[in-house]
Design an enzyme around this catalytic site. Structure first.
Site, short mmCIF file in Angstrom:
data_model
loop_
_atom_site.label_atom_id
_atom_site.label_comp_id
_atom_site.label_asym_id
_atom_site.label_seq_id
_atom_site.Cartn_x
_atom_site.Cartn_y
_atom_site.Cartn_z
N LYS A 73 0.85 -1.19 0.00
CA LYS A 73 0.00 0.00 0.00
C LYS A 73 0.89 1.24 0.00
O LYS A 73 1.94 1.26 0.67
CB LYS A 73 -0.90 -0.04 1.24
CG LYS A 73 -1.95 1.08 1.28
CD LYS A 73 -2.91 0.89 2.46
CE LYS A 73 -3.97 1.97 2.53
NZ LYS A 73 -4.92 1.77 3.63
N SER A 91 -9.83 1.82 2.55
CA SER A 91 -8.92 2.55 1.71
C SER A 91 -7.87 1.69 1.00
O SER A 91 -7.30 2.14 0.01
CB SER A 91 -8.19 3.63 2.51
OG SER A 91 -7.37 3.06 3.50
N SER A 126 -10.15 -0.47 6.71
CA SER A 126 -9.51 -0.35 5.39
C SER A 126 -8.82 -1.58 4.84
O SER A 126 -8.46 -1.59 3.67
CB SER A 126 -8.51 0.80 5.41
OG SER A 126 -9.19 1.99 5.16
N1 GLN Z 1 -13.31 4.33 5.80
C1 GLN Z 1 -12.73 4.70 7.05
C2 GLN Z 1 -12.28 6.14 6.98
O1 GLN Z 1 -12.47 6.72 5.99
C3 GLN Z 1 -11.60 3.80 7.39
C4 GLN Z 1 -10.36 4.08 6.66
C5 GLN Z 1 -9.22 3.25 7.12
O2 GLN Z 1 -9.39 2.23 7.76
N2 GLN Z 1 -8.04 3.74 6.82
O3 GLN Z 1 -11.76 6.68 7.90
#
Ligand code: GLN
Length: 484
Positions: free
Chosen positions: A77, A152, A176
């Protein structure tokens, strides 16, 4: 190659049935032929990957020992620092930045002789649930390219689900890793907070962030977790507790295990097809010897608000460092303050700005007690809910996401609808508990559905054992999307 697991690839390489170089070339070839359809990669490190693969082959030729992931291609990532190789967090503010140091997890997969093939897409600074917040392009779901990958860690999930690499690393602050794994039909693990070093992970919300594996099977995910888990002097939040052998007990079954079903996670807002698949999965686990009990997590209704206050507050503080002075984008302006403002205005996308403003507001004098402090108190109540539930069960079972992958553009205008995608995953971050998502079916349109298991603190072993038992009774994880 596509049909082989990480474990099988590794075994064939050490048995000298195939070379690491051939495996690497096949992965690069697959990326070239497929990635234009799904757009998982931000940068492919062709030279670096081939050099790493050749180094493995040289060791094997000399009969030198090789690491536990020798020759296995892996995607990283783009919020994991890779020394000398661009790391952007899918943000314009970091475009072109090459970190002067290596994240610990990257160091560890390299030391295990895995072959990093490149950096994959994500929502900008890991803020989002669909990968549409990437400043560069969204990643597409390999099961239906009009749908989102989830986020994400969307690029990580897509790279694995499309058969470009057998393994990927992602990060999980509110879901995410697990949500994109669920939406793409693969396995994703968020380890316990403190299990994996976050040194070199670009911070989003430091009390919630955790790095973890994505793979096509529980076994492959466990192999990668084994390599990245464990104490690191460079991250003081990382525990020095010994790392158990994750694969050892994985086959021992779940007879006598008690699985808790939180009633709050099976109510309003849950897609009926997702619900039906998860109900079926419950049955499979019961047939395998588990006992099912109802549990209650009464503060669930406050978890989204709590998460979005804490995460944005921490983000507003963490993202203060992007000011155009030391690295990344620098906008032209007449004086320092104007330069700060212009850099941040040009460099951050709309969602990142929204979160910085929300977080700054929640932390500001006069509002701190009403919002941030209150959120921390509610977080404690949510943690207590889980402690009580775990007095009655060994593991908690829920859907991973309330829906399957949605269409691109469907939720971009409505941040709250997007935030609701995280409803079942955020509690594992607020509590620090380990969670896994595994494939448990498809809806009528052929989109994957994921099952989430949440374990007791540092009990990744039980998670893996339960997930492995489920996989040994089902074949959802063997299904692959058809891509040209
Ligand atoms: N969708 C969640 C957010 O936008 C989680 C994102 C994540 O786990 N990095 O914060």
């Amino acid at each position: 190659m596509r049909e082989l697991s990480a474990k099988q690839i590794h075994e064939k390489i050490i048995a000298k049935e195939i070379t690491a170089t051939a495996v690497c070339e096949a992965a690069l070839q697959r990326i070239h032929s497929t990635d234009s359809q799904v757009k998982a990669f931000l940068a492919v490190d062709e030279q670096g990957a081939l050099a790493a693969a050749k180094a493995v082959d040289r060791k094997l030729a000399k009969n030198e020992p090789v690491g536990p992931l020798a020759g296995v291609p892996i995607a990283l990532k783009d919020n994991l620092c890779t020394k000398g190789f661009p790391t952007t967090c899918a943000s314009k503010i970091l475009a072109g930045w090459k970190p002067p140091y290596q994240a610990t997890v990257v160091e560890r997969v390299r030391a295990a002789d895995a072959v990093p093939v490149g950096k994959v897409n994500m929502d900008e600074f890991a803020m989002g649930s669909s990968c549409e917040n990437s400043a560069f392009f969204p990643s597409n779901n390999p099961w239906n390219q009009e749908c989102v990958s989830g986020g994400s860690s969307g690029g990580s999930a897509v790279a694995v689900a499309s058969g470009m690499v057998p393994l990927a690393l992602g990060s999980d602050t509110g879901g995410s890793i697990r949500q994109p794994a669920s939406l793409c039909g693969i396995v994703g693990i968020k380890p316990t907070y403190g299990r994996v070093s976050r040194y070199g992970l670009i911070a989003y919300a430091s009390s919630l962030d955790q790095i973890g594996p994505l793979a096509q099977s529980v076994e492959d995910a466990a192999m990668l977790l084994q390599v990245i888990a464990g104490c690191d002097q460079k991250d003081s939040t990382c525990t020095d507790m010994a790392v158990p052998n994750y694969t050892e007990q994985m086959q021992s079954g779940i007879k006598g295990l008690t699985i808790g079903l939180p009633q709050e996670y099976f109510s309003e807002g849950l897609d009926p097809e997702v619900k039906a698949a998860v109900e079926q999965a419950k049955q499979v686990l019961q047939d395998a010897g588990a006992r099912l009990v109802e549990v209650t997590l009464p503060h669930t209704e406050y978890s989204l608000a709590t998460y979005y206050l804490i995460a944005t507050a921490e983000a507003s503080s963490n993202l203060a460092r992007y000011d155009g002075v030391q690295y990344g984008l620098r906008a032209e302006a007449d004086n320092l303050i104007a330069m700060y403002k212009a850099t941040r205005a040009q460099g951050f996308g709309a969602e990142v700005k929204r979160r910085i403003m929300l977080g700054t507001y929640a932390l500001s004098a006069g509002y701190y007690d009403a919002y941030y402090k209150k959120a921390l108190q509610v977080r404690t109540l949510i943690q207590r809910d889980f402690t009580e539930a775990f007095n009655k069960c060994d593991i908690i079972l829920t859907p991973t996401s309330p829906t399957v992958a949605f269409r691109r553009g469907e939720k971009t205008e409505d941040p709250l609808a997007m935030y609701l995608s995280d409803i079942y995953t955020i509690s594992a971050n607020l509590t620090g508990l380990p969670g896994i998502s595994i494939p448990c079916g498809f809806n009528s349109e052929g989109l994957p559905i994921g099952l989430q298991l949440i374990g007791k603190v540092f009990d990744e072993q039980m998670l893996l054992r339960t997930a492995q038992t489920y996989q040994s009774h089902t074949d959802w994880h063997t299904k692959r999307p058809i891509l040209a």
